[in-house]
Design an enzyme around this catalytic site. Structure first.
Site, PDB file in Angstrom:
ATOM      1  CG  HIS A   1      -1.921   1.141   1.208  1.00  0.00           C
ATOM      2  ND1 HIS A   1      -3.285   0.938   1.178  1.00  0.00           N
ATOM      3  CD2 HIS A   1      -1.757   2.487   1.196  1.00  0.00           C
ATOM      4  CE1 HIS A   1      -3.913   2.098   1.157  1.00  0.00           C
ATOM      5  NE2 HIS A   1      -2.989   3.064   1.174  1.00  0.00           N
TER       6      HIS A   1
ATOM      7  CG  HIS B   1      -1.093   6.501  -2.583  1.00  0.00           C
ATOM      8  ND1 HIS B   1      -2.263   6.266  -3.262  1.00  0.00           N
ATOM      9  CD2 HIS B   1      -1.328   6.134  -1.291  1.00  0.00           C
ATOM     10  CE1 HIS B   1      -3.174   5.807  -2.412  1.00  0.00           C
ATOM     11  NE2 HIS B   1      -2.629   5.713  -1.208  1.00  0.00           N
ATOM     12  CG  ASP B   2       1.623   7.436  -8.489  1.00  0.00           C
ATOM     13  OD1 ASP B   2       1.277   8.282  -7.653  1.00  0.00           O
ATOM     14  OD2 ASP B   2       1.031   7.275  -9.572  1.00  0.00           O
TER      15      ASP B   2
ATOM     16  CD1 TRP C   1      -7.223  13.647   5.686  1.00  0.00           C
ATOM     17  CD2 TRP C   1      -7.050  13.333   3.494  1.00  0.00           C
ATOM     18  NE1 TRP C   1      -7.108  12.294   5.472  1.00  0.00           N
ATOM     19  CE2 TRP C   1      -7.013  12.071   4.131  1.00  0.00           C
ATOM     20  CE3 TRP C   1      -6.960  13.378   2.105  1.00  0.00           C
ATOM     21  CZ2 TRP C   1      -6.875  10.873   3.436  1.00  0.00           C
ATOM     22  CZ3 TRP C   1      -6.830  12.185   1.405  1.00  0.00           C
ATOM     23  CH2 TRP C   1      -6.783  10.954   2.062  1.00  0.00           C
TER      24      TRP C   1
ATOM     25  CG  PHE D   1      -0.795  13.937  -4.178  1.00  0.00           C
ATOM     26  CD1 PHE D   1       0.120  12.992  -4.610  1.00  0.00           C
ATOM     27  CD2 PHE D   1      -1.260  13.849  -2.873  1.00  0.00           C
ATOM     28  CE1 PHE D   1       0.562  11.977  -3.787  1.00  0.00           C
ATOM     29  CE2 PHE D   1      -0.833  12.839  -2.029  1.00  0.00           C
ATOM     30  CZ  PHE D   1       0.079  11.897  -2.479  1.00  0.00           C
TER      31      PHE D   1
ATOM     32  N   GLY E   1      -8.898   9.010  -2.262  1.00  0.00           N
ATOM     33  CA  GLY E   1      -9.347  10.333  -1.844  1.00  0.00           C
ATOM     34  C   GLY E   1      -9.906  10.259  -0.438  1.00  0.00           C
TER      35      GLY E   1
ATOM     36  CD  GLU F   1      -6.967   7.077   4.870  1.00  0.00           C
ATOM     37  OE1 GLU F   1      -5.918   7.730   5.069  1.00  0.00           O
ATOM     38  OE2 GLU F   1      -7.368   6.792   3.717  1.00  0.00           O
TER      39      GLU F   1
ATOM     40  CG  HIS G   1      -5.757   3.544   5.408  1.00  0.00           C
ATOM     41  ND1 HIS G   1      -4.634   4.029   6.051  1.00  0.00           N
ATOM     42  CD2 HIS G   1      -5.703   4.012   4.139  1.00  0.00           C
ATOM     43  CE1 HIS G   1      -3.933   4.761   5.216  1.00  0.00           C
ATOM     44  NE2 HIS G   1      -4.567   4.760   4.036  1.00  0.00           N
TER      45      HIS G   1
ATOM     46  CG  ASP H   1      -1.005   6.121   2.816  1.00  0.00           C
ATOM     47  OD1 ASP H   1      -1.419   5.683   1.723  1.00  0.00           O
ATOM     48  OD2 ASP H   1      -1.691   6.878   3.527  1.00  0.00           O
TER      49      ASP H   1
END
Length: 501
Positions: free
Chosen positions: A108, A110-111, A197, A204, A319, A349, A374, A431
Site C-alpha cells: 500500500h 502511492h506513486d 488532508w 499532489f 481520496g 480510513e 487502512h 502510504d
C-alpha cells in the site's frame, strides 16, 4: 484442650483453602495470559535456535525502551506526533537492526508520495523547467518555450528564478516547503483532519506537472524501486491514478501510455537489479466522481488487465473518504463492470462511526476485496471484523500515515494493536512516506513493533508481518518469493548473531 485443637485445625483448613484459592487464581491468570498471547499475530511461528538468540537480543532492546517509557511517560516517543521523534529514533540500535531486516513486499503506497522532499528538490534543477509562483502555491511545467497556460503572475525558468533571487539557499528552503507536510508547529496548523488532508492533497496538485513530464516520471519510479530495494523490500504493488504524461512539445499521453511507462521502468530495473522481484500497478483513480465515470474507469481497467497482465494488479478508488463519495454509490458499476478485476479498496480510513466513511468497509467486503487499505474503523464493527477473518481479507495498516493525517495522536491507541492481538491478516505499509520524511517501510515496522504491538510481541511478529506481505500480494509464484525471503531472513539472522551477539 480439645477446643484449642479444634481452633487450630480450623485455622489450618482455612489456610489450606486460602492457599488453594491463591494457587487457582495464579493458574487462571497464567492461562488467560497464555491464551491471549497464543492468539497474537506471529505466535504460530516456531523460532530456530539462532532466531531465539537474536530474539533475546532485540527483545532486550525493545523492553529497555518500552520500560523506560512506562516509568517516564513524558519521554515515550510514540505517544507524541511522528514529526517530533522521526529523526531521533533512527539512531537507535533497534531501528538499525529492523532497517537490515528483509521486509517482504510493500503493498500500500502511492506513486508520487514515496520519495523525500530533498529528492523532489533535485528535480527542480532539471533543464526546461518553468515555475509560476502564485499566492500560497506554486506551479511547474517542463517546456521548450515559455508556457502559455494559466499563471496569475508570470512563468519563468526555474533556473532564472532561483539565481535571480539573491539567496539561492533561502530560495530552496522556501521551495522545499511545498514538498512536505513536515512543519515545526504542526499542532497549531493541522488542527483537524480536513485541514491536514487539504495540505496533503495540495502536495499532489502542486507536483503533478513536475512529476508527469515523462522522463521525470520514469526516473522517479526507478528511484522509488531503488529506495525500496535499499530498505530491504523485495517487491512492490503501488497505487496510481495513472495521470497523463507529457513531453516538452506539450503532447499529452493517456493512461495506457502511463502504464507502458511503468512497464519500461520495471523491465529496466529488473534487468539492472535481478534480485528485486518487480512491481505491479493498482489503478486507483479519484472517488469524488459520478457513477458513470467509475464505469469508464472500470472499462479502462479491463483493457489494462488484458494488455498489461504482467504488471496490472487491480483496482481501487482514492481520496479522503469523509469528503468523497461512498463506495455504495458505485456498487452497481463495481459489480456489473468489474468482471475479473481484483479490488484493493481504501475503506474505513476515518474516526467516524456509523457514517458513509466507515460503512465503506461493508462494501469492500461485499465486493470481495482481496485487501482493504487502512481499515482503521474496522475495530468498531465486530461483525465485519469476523467477516475479514473468515474471508481472509488482508488489512493494509499504515500507522505513521494515520498519525500524520490526524486519525490517532498516540500510537499506542492505534487499532492495529487490537488487530495484531487477535491475529488478523495484517500487512504493514507506508502510504506516502516521502511526504512526511519517512523511509519506504522500516520506520513503519519499527514504530509498530515498539509503539503499537504488545511489549511481549517479539521477532515472530516481525517475521510474520513480512511473510504476510508476500502471502497477500498478487505475486504469481509465492513459493519462489517466499523461498528467497527465507534465504535473506537466514542471512539477516546470521549477520545479527555475528555482529551483535
Amino acid at each position: 484442650m480439645c477446643a484449642l485443637i479444634v481452633i487450630f485445625l480450623v485455622a489450618v483448613l482455612v489456610t489450606v483453602e486460602s492457599h488453594d484459592e491463591y494457587e487457582s487464581a495464579l493458574f487462571q491468570r497464567t492461562q488467560l495470559l497464555e491464551r491471549g498471547l497464543n492468539m497474537m499475530l506471529g505466535n504460530d511461528l516456531e523460532l530456530s535456535d539462532a532466531e531465539e538468540q537474536v530474539n533475546e537480543y532485540i527483545m532486550e532492546l525493545k523492553r529497555d525502551e518500552v520500560d523506560f517509557g512506562f516509568s517516564h511517560p513524558q519521554h515515550f516517543n510514540y505517544s507524541k506526533h511522528f514529526f517530533d521523534y522521526k529523526d531521533e529514533v533512527q539512531h537507535t540500535q533497534l531501528f538499525k537492526i529492523i532497517k537490515q531486516m528483509p521486509k517482504g513486499a510493500l503493498l500500500h503506497a502511492h506513486d508520487t508520495g514515496m520519495l523525500s522532499p530533498e529528492y523532489v528538490m533535485t528535480l527542480t534543477y532539471l533543464e526546461n523547467l518553468y515555475v509560476c509562483f502564485e499566492e500560497e502555491t506554486v506551479k511547474f511545467l517542463f517546456a521548450r518555450e515559455l508556457p502559455t497556460s494559466d499563471c496569475s503572475t508570470q512563468w519563468q525558468l526555474m533556473r532564472d528564478a532561483r539565481y535571480s533571487s539573491g539567496n539561492v539557499e533561502k530560495f530552496d528552503e522556501n521551495l522545499k516547503k511545498y514538498f512536505t507536510l513536515v512543519i515545526d508547529d504542526h499542532s497549531d496548523i493541522y488542527t483537524d483532519i480536513n485541514i491536514v488532508w487539504k495540505q496533503f492533497q495540495d502536495y499532489f496538485i502542486r507536483t503533478t506537472d513536475l512529476f508527469t513530464y515523462e522522463p521525470v516520471w520514469e526516473q522517479y519510479f526507478y528511484d522509488t524501486l531503488k529506495a525500496l530495494r535499499e530498505d530491504n523490500v523485495m517487491y512492490l504493488e503501488i497505487r496510481s491514478v495513472l495521470p497523463g504524461l507529457y513531453d516538452l512539445d506539450g503532447n499529452v499521453y493517456d493512461e495506457m501510455e502511463t502504464l507502458a511507462s511503468y512497464k519500461r521502468v520495471i523491465d529496466r530495473f529488473s534487468k539492472d537489479y535481478p534480485d528485486f522481484f518487480g512491481a505491479k500497478i493498482i489503478f486507483a483513480p479519484l472517488r469524488s466522481v459520478q457513477p458513470e465515470t467509475v464505469k469508464e474507469y472500470l472499462q479502462k481497467a479491463k483493457i489494462m488487465k488484458r494488455e498489461y497482465a504482467g504488471i496490472f494488479a487491480g483496482f481501487d478508488l482514492v481520496g479522503q473518504e469523509d469528503l468523497g463519495r461512498p463506495t455504495k454509490d458505485f456498487l452497481k458499476e463495481l459489480i456489473t463492470e468489474a468482471e475479473d478485476i481484483d479490488f484493493f479498496f481504501h475503506a474505513g480510513e476515518t474516526n467516524w462511526y456509523g457514517t458513509s466513511s466507515d460503512e465503506n468497509l461493508v462494501d469492500a467486503i461485499v465486493l470481495n476485496a482481496r485487501r482493504i487499505g487502512h481499515a482503521f474503523a474496522l475495530i468498531k464493527h465486530p461483525v465485519l471484523l469476523e467477516e475479514v477473518k473468515k474471508r481472509n481479507i488482508a488489512i493494509e495498516a499504515n500507522v505513521i500515515s494515520n498519525v500524520v493525517l490526524k486519525l490517532v495522536e498516540d500510537m499506542r491507541n492505534h487499532p492495529l494493536a487490537s488487530f495484531i492481538a487477535q491475529g488478523l491478516p495484517v500487512v504493514l505499509a507506508s502510504d506516502d512516506p516521502g511526504i512526511w520524511g519517512a523511509d519506504p517501510l522500516s520506520l513503519d515496522f519499527f514504530v509498530t513493533f515498539v509503539g503499537v504491538a504488545s511489549r511481549h510481541a517479539d521477532l515472530r511478529l516481525l517475521k510474520k508481518l513480512a511473510l504476510n506481505s508476500l502471502y497477500y500480494s498478487t505475486y504469481s509464484n509465492k513459493d519462489k518469493i517466499v523461498h528467497e525471503f527465507d534465504i535473506r531472513w537466514a542471512r539477516f539472522i546470521h549477520n545479527i548473531q555475528t555482529n551483535h551477539l
